[in-house]
Design a protein around this motif. Sequence first.
Motif, PDB file in Angstrom:
ATOM      1  N   VAL A   1     -51.351 -43.303  39.192  1.00  0.00           N
ATOM      2  CA  VAL A   1     -50.814 -44.059  38.075  1.00  0.00           C
ATOM      3  C   VAL A   1     -50.892 -43.133  36.858  1.00  0.00           C
ATOM      4  N   GLU A   2     -49.930 -43.271  35.975  1.00  0.00           N
ATOM      5  CA  GLU A   2     -49.943 -42.414  34.785  1.00  0.00           C
ATOM      6  C   GLU A   2     -50.663 -43.153  33.640  1.00  0.00           C
ATOM      7  N   LEU A   3     -51.684 -42.527  33.131  1.00  0.00           N
ATOM      8  CA  LEU A   3     -52.466 -43.123  32.033  1.00  0.00           C
ATOM      9  C   LEU A   3     -52.599 -42.118  30.892  1.00  0.00           C
ATOM     10  N   MET A   4     -52.822 -42.659  29.716  1.00  0.00           N
ATOM     11  CA  MET A   4     -53.214 -41.792  28.616  1.00  0.00           C
ATOM     12  C   MET A   4     -54.729 -41.579  28.719  1.00  0.00           C
ATOM     13  N   CYS A   5     -55.217 -40.522  28.082  1.00  0.00           N
ATOM     14  CA  CYS A   5     -56.652 -40.197  28.166  1.00  0.00           C
ATOM     15  C   CYS A   5     -57.517 -41.392  27.747  1.00  0.00           C
ATOM     16  N   TRP A   6     -57.161 -42.038  26.646  1.00  0.00           N
ATOM     17  CA  TRP A   6     -57.991 -43.153  26.190  1.00  0.00           C
ATOM     18  C   TRP A   6     -58.003 -44.278  27.206  1.00  0.00           C
ATOM     19  N   GLU A   7     -56.867 -44.476  27.881  1.00  0.00           N
ATOM     20  CA  GLU A   7     -56.814 -45.541  28.896  1.00  0.00           C
ATOM     21  C   GLU A   7     -57.676 -45.178  30.109  1.00  0.00           C
ATOM     22  N   ALA A   8     -57.672 -43.896  30.438  1.00  0.00           N
ATOM     23  CA  ALA A   8     -58.476 -43.430  31.578  1.00  0.00           C
ATOM     24  C   ALA A   8     -59.967 -43.598  31.269  1.00  0.00           C
ATOM     25  N   ILE A   9     -60.353 -43.273  30.037  1.00  0.00           N
ATOM     26  CA  ILE A   9     -61.763 -43.398  29.639  1.00  0.00           C
ATOM     27  C   ILE A   9     -62.156 -44.877  29.593  1.00  0.00           C
ATOM     28  N   ARG A  10     -61.255 -45.685  29.098  1.00  0.00           N
ATOM     29  CA  ARG A  10     -61.506 -47.127  29.042  1.00  0.00           C
ATOM     30  C   ARG A  10     -61.684 -47.701  30.450  1.00  0.00           C
ATOM     31  N   ARG A  11     -60.824 -47.240  31.364  1.00  0.00           N
ATOM     32  CA  ARG A  11     -60.922 -47.732  32.745  1.00  0.00           C
ATOM     33  C   ARG A  11     -62.274 -47.340  33.371  1.00  0.00           C
ATOM     34  N   ALA A  12     -62.732 -46.119  33.087  1.00  0.00           N
ATOM     35  CA  ALA A  12     -64.029 -45.679  33.631  1.00  0.00           C
ATOM     36  C   ALA A  12     -65.154 -46.556  33.087  1.00  0.00           C
TER      37      ALA A  12
ATOM     38  N   ALA B   1     -61.004 -36.931  32.550  1.00  0.00           N
ATOM     39  CA  ALA B   1     -61.680 -37.794  31.574  1.00  0.00           C
ATOM     40  C   ALA B   1     -62.216 -39.048  32.271  1.00  0.00           C
ATOM     41  N   TYR B   2     -61.428 -39.579  33.175  1.00  0.00           N
ATOM     42  CA  TYR B   2     -61.820 -40.768  33.930  1.00  0.00           C
ATOM     43  C   TYR B   2     -62.958 -40.452  34.913  1.00  0.00           C
ATOM     44  N   GLY B   3     -62.729 -39.462  35.740  1.00  0.00           N
ATOM     45  CA  GLY B   3     -63.676 -39.157  36.823  1.00  0.00           C
ATOM     46  C   GLY B   3     -64.994 -38.573  36.332  1.00  0.00           C
ATOM     47  N   MET B   4     -64.932 -37.825  35.239  1.00  0.00           N
ATOM     48  CA  MET B   4     -66.166 -37.247  34.693  1.00  0.00           C
ATOM     49  C   MET B   4     -67.069 -38.311  34.101  1.00  0.00           C
ATOM     50  N   LEU B   5     -66.458 -39.254  33.407  1.00  0.00           N
ATOM     51  CA  LEU B   5     -67.279 -40.306  32.804  1.00  0.00           C
ATOM     52  C   LEU B   5     -67.960 -41.117  33.905  1.00  0.00           C
ATOM     53  N   LYS B   6     -67.231 -41.384  34.990  1.00  0.00           N
ATOM     54  CA  LYS B   6     -67.830 -42.164  36.079  1.00  0.00           C
ATOM     55  C   LYS B   6     -69.003 -41.419  36.726  1.00  0.00           C
ATOM     56  N   SER B   7     -68.832 -40.127  36.953  1.00  0.00           N
ATOM     57  CA  SER B   7     -69.936 -39.346  37.538  1.00  0.00           C
ATOM     58  C   SER B   7     -71.094 -39.230  36.559  1.00  0.00           C
ATOM     59  N   ALA B   8     -70.751 -39.053  35.281  1.00  0.00           N
ATOM     60  CA  ALA B   8     -71.795 -38.867  34.264  1.00  0.00           C
ATOM     61  C   ALA B   8     -72.670 -40.115  34.135  1.00  0.00           C
ATOM     62  N   VAL B   9     -72.055 -41.281  34.235  1.00  0.00           N
ATOM     63  CA  VAL B   9     -72.822 -42.530  34.137  1.00  0.00           C
ATOM     64  C   VAL B   9     -73.841 -42.613  35.273  1.00  0.00           C
ATOM     65  N   ARG B  10     -73.463 -42.149  36.440  1.00  0.00           N
ATOM     66  CA  ARG B  10     -74.345 -42.299  37.608  1.00  0.00           C
ATOM     67  C   ARG B  10     -75.333 -41.153  37.766  1.00  0.00           C
ATOM     68  N   CYS B  11     -75.031 -40.020  37.151  1.00  0.00           N
ATOM     69  CA  CYS B  11     -75.890 -38.831  37.258  1.00  0.00           C
ATOM     70  C   CYS B  11     -77.223 -39.098  36.538  1.00  0.00           C
ATOM     71  N   ASN B  12     -78.283 -38.532  37.072  1.00  0.00           N
ATOM     72  CA  ASN B  12     -79.608 -38.758  36.484  1.00  0.00           C
ATOM     73  C   ASN B  12     -79.955 -37.825  35.330  1.00  0.00           C
ATOM     74  N   ASP B  13     -79.030 -36.973  34.950  1.00  0.00           N
ATOM     75  CA  ASP B  13     -79.272 -36.087  33.809  1.00  0.00           C
ATOM     76  C   ASP B  13     -78.525 -36.609  32.585  1.00  0.00           C
TER      77      ASP B  13
END
Lengths: 330, 326
Positions: free
Chosen positions: B2-13, B154-166
């Motif tokens: 799906v085509e998203l803008m960066c802010w939409e991708a971050i919001r979705r994450a 932007a989407y995938g990094m935020l999702k990994s960052a939330v779950r990462c223990n660092d």
Amino acid sequence: MNLADKKRLLREMLFARRFEERCYEAYVERKIGGFLHLYSGEEACAHGVLEAAKKGQDYVITSYRDHVHAIKCGADPKKVMAELYAKETGSSKGRGGSMHIFDVEHHFMGGYALVGGPFPLAAGMAKAIKMKGDDDIVICFLGDAANNQGTFHESLNMAKLWDLPVLYVCENNLYGIGTRIDRSTAVIDQYKRVSGYNIPSTQEDGQDVEKVFKAAKQAVDHVRSGKGPYFLELMTYRYRGHSMSDSNAYRSKDEERMWSNRDPIIMLRDRLIEAGELTRADYKAMDTEVLDEIEDEVIAFAESSPEPRVDELQKYTLAENDPWVFGGGR
Amino acid sequence: MVELMCWEAIRRAHDEEMTNDPLVICMGEDIGVAGGTYKATNGLYDKYGPERVIDTPISENGYTGLGIGASFLGVRPIIEIMSVNFAWLAMDQLFNSAAKVRYMSGGQLTAPVVVRSAGGAAHQLGAQHSARMEKVFMGIAGLRVVTPSNPRQAYGMLKSAVRCNDPVFINEHELMYNMKGEVPDEEYFHPLEGSEVVREGRDVTLFGYNISVHWCVQAAATLSKQFGIEAEVVDLFALSPLDRAGIVASVRKTHRVVIAEEAEPVVGVGAEVMAIINEECFFELDAAPVRVSAVNAPVAYNHTLEKAAIPNAGDVVAAVRKMFGK
């Protein structure tokens, strides 16, 4: 507080004093390095307040003057001393040192060296407790000089805004390093400074452990009942310099004498003796027992423990093998 | 896709992670009722409520420290600092608390916070709203630093960052929130270490990150079309730790290097990449590596001066042409 509690507190405070003074010796012998900030003279603050808390359940955080708070929370004095000796068996495996004692198992969430640094961390832990619906509270001990940091004001504002379960205890020992409070601070009574945030506060004699306990009980009850933060100011004095590198030349002998006449341990001891609940011989025996325990168990453990391994120098920098670093391990 | 803008991708994450775990919260200035300066948290206040979508006072060090403290007890805060220029105020808590607590507690305590912040020069925002600060964050041991160049990252990094223990710092860009790009339909977790070869090439490697990846891609097209130079473009999406192996692999292939960064060159990403190349594969080089960086001065309000200070695709082309004598 019943008689047995008072006797136990006397021993605990005496242990804390002897522990700190033994640290002084070990520092002079160069067994302990770095900075060392001793708590001698202020024992009634940590003991009186934490006596009113749920031990090992409520969360405690403080500054670099942290050994005694950790031990009162339940940290093993052997591990605290081993940390000061920079050993692998230390509470932070020799990576922290005197200023960074941690014992998360007993909810002692650490000593921090940036003056005022724990203010927001304490509010944050309180936020977590509130989210989870637990009835634990956070107790944050800091000195009077920390109240001149921005974090003091930022944290009090948020703690009240969101009514977070946090008790801020100000151990007012009248000096920020070597600068007397009236030379650094426009308002001398620290408990007055929080009124701008609508946070209830009191000032209490920090040398009398029974008075501290009573004031703390009221403060802890307030916070635990969900009414939001509380600020308790305890008037106290440290016998040693700010740290071991402090010449301690900025205080008069008269002032030091005045405070040593109000020693928290002697005051409680004499009260028990006057009430006929303790003899001088009992106290002497207690002191000998404490000194022996520190020498035979605490120091012996620290001395005989191994150093950390150099090949583990980078361990604990980042989490090990965290799957999310690599996209969930896929 | 799906085509998203960066802010939409971050919001979705944000939305997915907050649905997945009730201890994920987000906090920052104007992120709740107002929906966020860049709309990255738009609508979440209504969905998750004020306890989890927190409008903070303008107290960057205070609320960052509060988020770090909450993370000690299992909460997973996503902290938005409106601009990296303001992140300086939170540096004490990020540097002294979040990045150090694992180490100085001997592994007992960790601060799994995510701090997102927008950097970069936008349009005439002046010296105090145009900083590029990634070089500062990547110098902090104990802190992960990633920087997305497209909505998928932007989407995938935020999702990994939330779950990462660092603790993870995500360096976003003011000019990229409205950039469009493809994002997978299904959940996607982007790695927090490594690099991506965006365009294969044999003649020279163009290293970029965040917005400069786009200059490199543009430059590579021009170089191919007009000068017959086939550039490889490598996206250094992880700035700390940097992908040493990925950097070396591309240098061994092309033997020539240009690093494009929006920041000033002094102690920057380019300097670090050059140091890695020197240490790991100096004798693979056929030419001295070159940096394309900003002018070392505060960013001016005047549009002409601002443009002259910040590099672009044309500067990357010019650097490669000079290297090849074309």
